[in-house]
Scaffold this active site. Sequence first.
Site, PDB file in Angstrom:
ATOM      1  N   ASP A   1      56.073  -7.269  -8.714  1.00 51.23           N
ATOM      2  CA  ASP A   1      54.952  -6.713  -9.466  1.00 51.23           C
ATOM      3  C   ASP A   1      55.139  -5.198  -9.591  1.00 51.23           C
ATOM      4  O   ASP A   1      55.521  -4.518  -8.648  1.00 51.23           O
ATOM      5  CB  ASP A   1      53.635  -7.025  -8.741  1.00 51.23           C
ATOM      6  N   ILE A   2      54.865  -4.663 -10.761  1.00 53.20           N
ATOM      7  CA  ILE A   2      55.085  -3.239 -11.022  1.00 53.20           C
ATOM      8  C   ILE A   2      54.083  -2.367 -10.264  1.00 53.20           C
ATOM      9  O   ILE A   2      54.343  -1.179 -10.026  1.00 53.20           O
ATOM     10  CB  ILE A   2      55.009  -2.963 -12.545  1.00 53.20           C
TER      11      ILE A   2
ATOM     12  N   ASN B   1      45.457 -16.151 -11.473  1.00 52.13           N
ATOM     13  CA  ASN B   1      44.258 -15.786 -12.220  1.00 52.13           C
ATOM     14  C   ASN B   1      44.300 -16.442 -13.598  1.00 52.13           C
ATOM     15  O   ASN B   1      45.370 -16.556 -14.199  1.00 52.13           O
ATOM     16  CB  ASN B   1      44.180 -14.264 -12.383  1.00 52.13           C
TER      17      ASN B   1
ATOM     18  N   GLU C   1      45.051 -10.546 -16.583  1.00 54.15           N
ATOM     19  CA  GLU C   1      45.412  -9.447 -17.483  1.00 54.15           C
ATOM     20  C   GLU C   1      46.529  -9.832 -18.440  1.00 54.15           C
ATOM     21  O   GLU C   1      46.543  -9.400 -19.586  1.00 54.15           O
ATOM     22  CB  GLU C   1      45.868  -8.232 -16.662  1.00 54.15           C
ATOM     23  N   VAL C   2      47.491 -10.579 -17.942  1.00 55.49           N
ATOM     24  CA  VAL C   2      48.652 -10.922 -18.759  1.00 55.49           C
ATOM     25  C   VAL C   2      48.582 -12.421 -19.098  1.00 55.49           C
ATOM     26  O   VAL C   2      48.610 -13.258 -18.188  1.00 55.49           O
ATOM     27  CB  VAL C   2      49.968 -10.600 -18.020  1.00 55.49           C
TER      28      VAL C   2
ATOM     29  N   HIS D   1      51.391 -16.840 -14.430  1.00 57.85           N
ATOM     30  CA  HIS D   1      52.154 -16.260 -13.330  1.00 57.85           C
ATOM     31  C   HIS D   1      51.444 -16.533 -12.026  1.00 57.85           C
ATOM     32  O   HIS D   1      50.209 -16.509 -11.951  1.00 57.85           O
ATOM     33  CB  HIS D   1      52.360 -14.747 -13.514  1.00 57.85           C
TER      34      HIS D   1
ATOM     35  N   HIS E   1      51.028 -15.060  -8.285  1.00 59.47           N
ATOM     36  CA  HIS E   1      51.258 -13.913  -7.407  1.00 59.47           C
ATOM     37  C   HIS E   1      51.568 -14.437  -6.003  1.00 59.47           C
ATOM     38  O   HIS E   1      50.802 -15.249  -5.469  1.00 59.47           O
ATOM     39  CB  HIS E   1      49.999 -13.054  -7.276  1.00 59.47           C
TER      40      HIS E   1
END
Length: 127
Positions: free
Chosen positions: A35-36, A97, A105-106, A110, A112
């Site tokens: 994760d960025i 999420n 958000e994206v 995905h 996490h």
Amino acid sequence: MGYEYDDQNIFAKILRGEIPNETRLETEHTLAFNDIDPKAPVHVLIIPKGPYVCYDHFASLATEAEIVDFTRSVADVCRMTGVAPGSGGEGYRAIANAGDHGVQEVPHYHLHIMGGRGMGPMISRQG
Ligand code: AMP
């Protein structure tokens, strides 16, 4: 109703190689990268390469090969990052999420994987 996949989302761009990522693992159907903006010492995102918006979309429409590949990749990431309890790690939290209430958000599915420290209570009780 149903899902519409936006191929301009940031993870689609990562999959097309248009923006860089710190890859942790890549298989035929799955990519895992750091994760960025990590919220824990270990914070890896695991995504299917296919155009799935969120977990239930993936769970509904992905092929068995994609689901098996993704699920085994989760195990591999947990082992390789040292968080898997079965391999001497101290544990992790897996979060997916989805949508507005899930504060996604994206819009590319995905998972996490977060660990490397105690992750605290699962969720706060509010509203
Ligand atoms: P979510 O709220 O579940 O959609 O989480 C999206 C996650 O993607 C956040 O933790 C971001 O820090 C992460 N993120 C956004 N852009 C990038 C990127 N270019 N590379 C890696 N992670 C990213």
